[in-house]
Design an enzyme around this catalytic site. Sequence first.
Site, PDB file in Angstrom:
ATOM      1  N   ASP A  47      -1.405   1.164  -0.364  1.00  0.00           N
ATOM      2  CA  ASP A  47      -1.156   1.738  -1.563  1.00  0.00           C
ATOM      3  C   ASP A  47      -2.146   1.960  -2.634  1.00  0.00           C
ATOM      4  OD1 ASP A  47      -0.368  -0.553  -2.499  1.00  0.00           O
ATOM      5  OD2 ASP A  47       1.147  -0.135  -3.503  1.00  0.00           O
ATOM      6  N   HIS A  48      -3.371   1.323  -2.460  1.00  0.00           N
ATOM      7  CA  HIS A  48      -4.463   1.184  -3.498  1.00  0.00           C
ATOM      8  C   HIS A  48      -5.920   1.721  -2.816  1.00  0.00           C
ATOM      9  CE1 HIS A  48      -2.236  -0.711  -6.937  1.00  0.00           C
ATOM     10  NE2 HIS A  48      -1.432  -1.131  -5.884  1.00  0.00           N
ATOM     11  N   HIS A  78      -2.347 -11.596  -7.483  1.00  0.00           N
ATOM     12  CA  HIS A  78      -1.906 -10.633  -6.363  1.00  0.00           C
ATOM     13  C   HIS A  78      -2.283 -10.825  -5.111  1.00  0.00           C
ATOM     14  CE1 HIS A  78       0.258  -7.130  -5.415  1.00  0.00           C
ATOM     15  NE2 HIS A  78      -0.705  -6.580  -4.874  1.00  0.00           N
ATOM     16  N   GLU A  98       0.369  -1.919 -14.048  1.00  0.00           N
ATOM     17  CA  GLU A  98       1.418  -1.781 -13.245  1.00  0.00           C
ATOM     18  C   GLU A  98       2.671  -2.175 -13.747  1.00  0.00           C
ATOM     19  OE1 GLU A  98       3.113  -4.066 -10.652  1.00  0.00           O
ATOM     20  OE2 GLU A  98       1.499  -5.754 -10.652  1.00  0.00           O
TER      21      GLU A  98
END
Lengths: 553, 642
Positions: B71-72, B155, B201
Amino acid sequence: MMEDLVSIHMELRQFYGPEDSSSLQWMRWEGLEVLPSELKKIALGADCEELGAWMPLYSAVDVKDCMRKVQTLKYAEEACYNGTLVIKAFSSGLEIGTCNWTINGPKRNIAYISSSIFVSTHAMDFNFLGLQGNDLIIFSDFSTLDTTENMENDNTYCDPAASSNASDDLYNLEEIAASLLKDDESMEEMEKLAFICTCAFDSVRAGGSVLVPIDRLGIVLCLLEQMSLLLESSSLKVPIYIISSVAEELLAFTNIIPEWLCKQRQEKLFSGEPLFAHVKLIKERKIHVFPAVHSVELLTNWQEPCVVFCPHWSLRLGPVVHLLRYWCSDPNSLLILESGDDANLALLPFKPMAMKVLQCSFLSGISLQKVQPLLKALQPKLLLFPKDLRCKIQISEANTIIHYSENETLCMPSSKESTEIYIATDLASQFHWKTLKQETVTRLDGELFMDQGKHRLLSGFRQADSKQHRPLLHWGSPDLKRLLTELSKMGITGTLKKNMDSAESKNAAGIIDIDDPEKALIDVRETGTVIITADENLASHIFKAIDIVLDGI
Amino acid sequence: MAIDCLVLGAGQEVGKSCMVVSINGKRIMFDCGMHMGYTDSRRYPDFSLISKNGDFDNALTCVIVTHFHLDHIGALPYFTEVCGYKGPIYMTYPTKALAPLMLEDYRKNMDRRGEDEQFTSDHIAECMKKVIPVDLKQTVQVDKDLQIRAYYAGHVIGAAMFYAKVGDAAMVYTGDYNMTPDRHLGAAQIDRLQLDLLITESTYATTIRDSRYGREREFLKAVHNCVAAGGKVLIPTFALGRAQELCILLEDYWERMNLKVPIYFSAGLTIQANMYYKMLINWTSQKIKETYATHNAFDFKNVRNFDRSLINAPGPCVLFATPGMIVGGFSLEVFMQWAPSENNLVTLPGYCVAGTIGHKLMSGKPTKIDLDKDTQINVRCQIHQLSFSPHTDAKGIMDLVKFLSPKHAILVHGEKPKMATLKERIQSELGIQCYCPANNETVTIPSTHYVKADASGTFIRSCLNPNFKFSTCSSTDKSYLDSNKSKAVSRLSVSDDRATEGILVVEKGKKAKVIHQDEFLHMLGEKKHEIQFAYCFPMHMARTEDLSSTSHMLCSFDKCTLISRLSMILSDELSEGNILDLGEELQVESFHVSVCSSDNCPHRLSSSLQNGSESVFFCCHWSVADEKLAWKIISIMKNSTL
């Protein structure tokens, strides 16, 4: 590497000297003190560089304590010292992690160039573009000092493209960069390594062993790769041994630092291969790593002929001493040395030697013909160049060249006279400007920060009440009549009492007596005014009136 | 000048993160992700909004990708190879190394689902060639004006927050980050920076998590119970990140409990990934880093490759299968086989994108799932939801925003209602303007600029000496953990007026100059005219017995006694200012007070002495800077008795 030195030194002391490190009585040379002064001078050396310069080696604890004080940086990471100096390191290409430094301060930008290699076979290349934009360059690459090369008349410099460019006086950075990065030097280095490997190969084929006490990590890693390739391609089953107390850790470490290596090695990371081939070779048991020459595993695995990498290049410490004694009479064996100060002296204890000796020199800095184009690319205003290298090369690229030598302090002329201050526009828009005869002026506000070598004035976090704008500095002398008018506009009435003392002076000095709305006195003199009242409100009104008739900021 | 932020993805949603920021003439694309919940054109960001004619090379200065999650990064090969962007792309070393694996794995799975392939294997390889790898904290000069820098984000391995600076304007785009360390990664770290804008985010905009250890234990217990009863455990994950973290956890547990049940990785992908992890160990947590020489934590002992024939083999096992969230591919294939048995267990991550099977399993307890109109899966297996996540929680986000104190903040990558709550908190508790734009919206914020002036040596030198003023001020401090309760706290505030001693002079045709006020009059050729306030007034005395008979003849000893008594009164009642007792005189900032023994003091308004011997005159003078303070002291003096 320091730990390794400490450990092999410790081993040496176990054999030859006192184990207790504190009892290094002899190193104080008390015996020498009683010598006649002439003799003493000879023994200690003129500047104490002979026996007088001897010092005990640091300990493992010293190493640990020292390293604890070190702040580590990545390449091109900004370290800000005291808000004033921004310190950055850029890769120099000599070895893994070696660097050149830049220091940016409010008054000057400095770059320090140490021994650098443009295209490396293993470490990240010399990042000379990162050193651009510095007005002072300290050139400190002494690698060419001992070479016989000479660049005095520029005759040997035979790159026609670059020299014609120079006459055109066209500054073309890209072209210079391309010519500097032409990897002829690294090709030459690879050829040298290949030559060393074939010599080693010839020796083992003849039944002799090869001993490599070279301490340059990158060269050792490349030799390991090339040598095992060569051995693999033949039918010879010759083991490679690495004997060092830190070898295992060092080899593991070199495989987890892709960010510090040259482009080709980084490509290996991206394709999922180990960065250096030794990982695979150790797994395949083609390379064996042992902490010491007396390790049990080594004794059970030992097989000759073999190739051994071990410290120390001085041939006085470490496993190399034992192995050299063992092989020095074997005419088929080979010792590979980096040509240094005095190989004769190094080999003296092992003479007579039947063993072959291969001395090789490796590229260890900027070659003379690349100095000029490099400086052309960097365009320093001021260049500090070693006095010792003056006779080797004529520099014409810097505006000013200053030659430096050891133990000499140089004072550099200042480059910027005043300091610049950066004022945030959102703050500046809130300033109260005042127009004087020629200039517009305002008092500053906000908070001054010193950050990244820059003075910055930013709006501070002040309470709203202090926003009230009041001039703090006044000049000139007030016109008393005008003052009375201004006061009466505010509903304040008073009478002027001329002060007798200053009656003769031209400027109106005197006392104004206020009785409405409250009692107050205004004592006006040449250099100052005193407002005397018991009422806060009245005081501030009078101040405003005086402020109107005076100039203030 | 302003900073324009065009949100192409992850606006008020999670998926296809993509933000185009124009800052002082430079245009940067942060992340280029795909949406896992869609299979149509909504899957990719709408790149036509960047450039109508498709000339992306001129429209963008560079592309920055924060980490390798799809998704990045999922739309990057499409953007470079199909749309034709050829400019520079920046990402960290691990991201560059691992992104192709993620993309390739995704592409293969999409193949199986029979969708239009939007990019090929070659596209991925060509795309990655354009990528310039960066190290943490390395300051990269993209061009003459644009500087970027990566900071550790936790992350996943290689995840970074990016700082970008053009001229005077600066911003940070966080990507996904974690403010607490996990099994294999450290916590996010960043310098205190002067920022105009922070884009963060907000996956867990309102959640506050406690310690992860209890939650890890829950997971291990669920897995252990299942395999002990002979069941099979399916862990659908993406190839990288979570798989390695859970594997370290399981490996450790297996060792401790002496379990022999096999742990499998599907298709060898994750085993290949471990090779990368071993080289990139410097990007993991301190604890794992330290062990690299003896035992690399990514050398898993109990892990084996999985073969399709083992799906229905008897006996318990644990299987890591890609892709995560059971989007399709192999994890779906295994799920279809294992879901009907109640002995088996499926563990799901804390977050699944809407539209995926993982999402359906998490919302409610479905017994049947319709895959398409012909296929239905019976779900009888146990479902365990992992409650630890590599995203920061609300406290972490607030901590980061507070630490960086940017002038503006933008929230992306979250759920709309929760983002609105967080936005309110950031605005009310931190006083920072905050936005949460939807996809394809543009947010414009002003940016900082500086004007340059030469400063005189005297001014700079005077600024080197601190000129602190201390005062206690009471303010309402809202603790953000409990925003309903606010309490008044009194705290010491320190102000420093160094800057206000400077005067900025602008003359036509000359560079602006800052000089010290002392130099200013000299420059003008004028003389200073000092305006002072003065007031001499009587103060009540309680007892005069111990003093000499009359106030007219006070000796210096008595004066000192009076002054020190006054000093005591003032230090009790005055909250600000630094009281200096100078013997016969008291000084608070520019306010001076001394005992006045002259009947003809010019600072007296009425010379009549009321109440005779019970009062004593004090003469005060001060300058305008301390006007407020002076009147406060005078009122204290008038209302107290010595």
